[in-house]
Write an enzyme that holds these catalytic residues in place. Sequence first.
Site, PDB file in Angstrom:
ATOM      1  N   ASN A   1      -6.165   4.375  -6.988  1.00 32.73           N
ATOM      2  CA  ASN A   1      -7.403   4.954  -6.468  1.00 32.73           C
ATOM      3  C   ASN A   1      -8.365   5.220  -7.609  1.00 32.73           C
ATOM      4  O   ASN A   1      -8.875   4.290  -8.187  1.00 32.73           O
ATOM      5  CB  ASN A   1      -7.152   6.194  -5.605  1.00 32.73           C
ATOM      6  CG  ASN A   1      -8.335   6.447  -4.663  1.00 32.73           C
ATOM      7  OD1 ASN A   1      -9.107   5.534  -4.396  1.00 32.73           O
ATOM      8  ND2 ASN A   1      -8.492   7.650  -4.182  1.00 32.73           N
TER       9      ASN A   1
ATOM     10  N   ASP B   1      -7.980   8.304   0.499  1.00 30.71           N
ATOM     11  CA  ASP B   1      -8.508   7.188   1.296  1.00 30.71           C
ATOM     12  C   ASP B   1      -8.345   7.424   2.800  1.00 30.71           C
ATOM     13  O   ASP B   1      -8.902   6.690   3.614  1.00 30.71           O
ATOM     14  CB  ASP B   1      -7.822   5.874   0.900  1.00 30.71           C
ATOM     15  CG  ASP B   1      -8.513   5.208  -0.283  1.00 30.71           C
ATOM     16  OD1 ASP B   1      -9.587   5.682  -0.685  1.00 30.71           O
ATOM     17  OD2 ASP B   1      -7.974   4.209  -0.798  1.00 30.71           O
TER      18      ASP B   1
ATOM     19  N   ARG C   1       0.844  -1.194   0.000  1.00 34.14           N
ATOM     20  CA  ARG C   1       0.000   0.000   0.000  1.00 34.14           C
ATOM     21  C   ARG C   1       0.885   1.252   0.000  1.00 34.14           C
ATOM     22  O   ARG C   1       1.966   1.255   0.610  1.00 34.14           O
ATOM     23  CB  ARG C   1      -0.846  -0.032   1.267  1.00 34.14           C
ATOM     24  CG  ARG C   1      -1.791   1.126   1.480  1.00 34.14           C
ATOM     25  CD  ARG C   1      -2.945   1.062   0.562  1.00 34.14           C
ATOM     26  NE  ARG C   1      -4.075   1.853   1.028  1.00 34.14           N
ATOM     27  CZ  ARG C   1      -5.071   2.231   0.233  1.00 34.14           C
ATOM     28  NH1 ARG C   1      -5.071   1.905  -1.045  1.00 34.14           N
ATOM     29  NH2 ARG C   1      -6.086   2.916   0.706  1.00 34.14           N
TER      30      ARG C   1
ATOM     31  N   THR D   1      -8.915   0.710  -9.492  1.00 32.22           N
ATOM     32  CA  THR D   1      -8.379  -0.473  -8.891  1.00 32.22           C
ATOM     33  C   THR D   1      -8.567  -1.634  -9.864  1.00 32.22           C
ATOM     34  O   THR D   1      -9.480  -1.630 -10.680  1.00 32.22           O
ATOM     35  CB  THR D   1      -9.147  -0.717  -7.571  1.00 32.22           C
ATOM     36  OG1 THR D   1      -9.108   0.514  -6.853  1.00 32.22           O
ATOM     37  CG2 THR D   1      -8.586  -1.828  -6.763  1.00 32.22           C
TER      38      THR D   1
ATOM     39  N   SER E   1      -7.701   0.951   3.390  1.00 30.95           N
ATOM     40  CA  SER E   1      -8.175   0.490   2.085  1.00 30.95           C
ATOM     41  C   SER E   1      -9.378  -0.423   2.257  1.00 30.95           C
ATOM     42  O   SER E   1      -9.677  -0.899   3.355  1.00 30.95           O
ATOM     43  CB  SER E   1      -7.043  -0.273   1.399  1.00 30.95           C
ATOM     44  OG  SER E   1      -7.507  -0.885   0.228  1.00 30.95           O
TER      45      SER E   1
ATOM     46  N   GLY F   1     -13.262  -1.324  -6.981  1.00 28.14           N
ATOM     47  CA  GLY F   1     -14.567  -0.696  -6.695  1.00 28.14           C
ATOM     48  C   GLY F   1     -14.642   0.082  -5.397  1.00 28.14           C
ATOM     49  O   GLY F   1     -15.743   0.269  -4.871  1.00 28.14           O
ATOM     50  N   GLY F   2     -13.494   0.509  -4.842  1.00 28.80           N
ATOM     51  CA  GLY F   2     -13.535   1.325  -3.625  1.00 28.80           C
ATOM     52  C   GLY F   2     -14.290   0.618  -2.513  1.00 28.80           C
ATOM     53  O   GLY F   2     -14.063  -0.574  -2.247  1.00 28.80           O
TER      54      GLY F   2
HETATM   55  N1  GLY Z   1      -8.431   3.183  -3.208  1.00 30.80           N
HETATM   56  C1  GLY Z   1      -9.481   2.327  -2.844  1.00 30.80           C
HETATM   57  C2  GLY Z   1      -9.139   1.434  -1.705  1.00 30.80           C
HETATM   58  O1  GLY Z   1      -7.989   1.162  -1.471  1.00 30.80           O
HETATM   59  O2  GLY Z   1     -10.027   1.013  -1.016  1.00 30.80           O
END
Ligand code: GLY
Length: 577
Positions: free
Chosen positions: A408, A430, A109, A388, A459, A480-481
């Site tokens: 992101n 985030d 990350r 993503t 995340s 998909g966040g």
């Molecule tokens: N950037 C989306 C996530 O890491 O949840």
Amino acid sequence: MKHLNTINIKNMIIKNNIRLFILFIYFQKFILAANPNPVFGKNGMIVSTSKQASEAGIDILKKGGNAIDAAVTVGFALAVTSSSNGNIGGGGFLVASFANGESFTLDHREKAPEAAHSNMFLDENKSIIPGMSLYSQASSGVPGTVDGLIRALEDYGSGNISLREAINPAINLAERGFLLSHYEARQLNAYKNFFAENKAASKIFIKQNNKPWKQGDKLIQKDLAKTLKRIARYGRDGFYKGPVAELIVKEMKRGNGLITLKDLQKYSSKYRSPILGTYKGYEIISMGPPSSGGALLINMLNMLENYPIDTISWNSSDYIHIMTEVERRAYADRAEHMGDPDYWDVPVIMLTSKKYAKERIKNIDLNKATPSNLISASKRTNYESPETTHYSVVDKWGNAVSITTTINLGYGNGCVVEGAGFFLNNEMDDFSSKPGTPNAFGLIGNEANAIEAEKRPLSSMTPTIVLKDSRPYIVIGSPGGSTIITTTMQTILNIIDHNMDIKEAVCATRFHSQWLPDIIQYEPKGLVKDVKKNLQFKGHKLVQRNGYIGEANGIIITQDGYFGGGDCRGETTALGY
Ligand code: GLY
């Protein structure tokens, strides 16, 4: 972006929404054209969002590489062929489970730069500066993908595939170019105005003479090829030190960016303890903090185990009601309790405890929605015991790798590092920029996920492997966040409770709820009228999304061989051999 101007940023956000809408219209065509059959392979399987990346991975498997070798190869190839998401300017999470019973998770990350602080996206009145956490150089965290992929290859690769061999397909794709598919050409055209905001992005991603891209056009990325060659030659130092690092810092200085040479040199991916759980006798291995994905997935499955999910009609109002009630409780805990475990004591044991799940569902009414304002995070308790992309890989030995990686939003913050040829992430969004203020995915957070120097933003990525009889069985995950976690969960339930094959499971329509906002989001044409009426009667608010939810790319491993399923929502490619 040369400077940060509020009006420009607002316009950019509006334009971005229009772009997303155009993409949605386009994606619809792929759903309708979907091939419903899983792809079969006896010796190996790769499912990714890019044909060229899947092909590069299969070639490595055929040369005797293992699932890690192939996953690293796919990762670098995606940096070329899928620049909107699978980029070396971002980060991700890797979950691996080997046929010999060994498993590990690797966190690559992005990290906040050393100069980052909790007020960095606030003005003098402590109000959020619109768009700054998304569309400025300051939105970038220190990228982690290159360090993560190299570490995985060195520590867990077969030893038969060198870093150069793993990167070579990516170098060739960047240097010689690759032919755009109809979809890729349309996507680049949809983002043309976004690219125009950045000189380096315009040079690469806007076609010469300003003409629209079309299917069969060749996309050549010479600067990216140079960057990849440096990585192939010097390893992590080819990216985190020397000319590439200097170009990243130069890009920061074109705006308000904070990443320094020291930040880059200090970046290190980290092995984390896998998040472990069970669902109806299947073992689940998923990603722990700083991703909320694994803990929330297991928390929700633990709650659902108390209901006869397999006998409730799939996507009926009763089914969606239970799921939504479970989701709002889980996401309320996420907002309060989850952040980077190096900075915050995340109550993982509580969140993954079956006893806690049983207590958490006590006030679920099967006939009535619980308004989210009546739900809050649980008090921390000491429970005993416990844009993503996702790709899945299995090799001939049955070793499985599940990777989700991101910058992101689509094309990150829109800043291509001039001379190095890749987009930078906007992962700083985030973090919780201000307690209670939603990020781009509508997620709110608190102190646990406040910005701090060198911290990793929370995340939702949920690369997951489900084991059956202690061997990898399902390899799954999604972009998909905030919807990543519920997409992964619904896909697992589709297989375990509703007997779908992998293609059906990833393509089936989805819905999503996350505590706040207090709504159920559903895909276009995703719910029939009766179901909507019944859910509204129970007190739920329904909102149809402009676009689809996630892009789950998965594999099911059986005694006969491997079945790959690419999500019908995207131009995904499952390849087996
Ligand atoms: N950037 C989306 C996530 O890491 O949840």
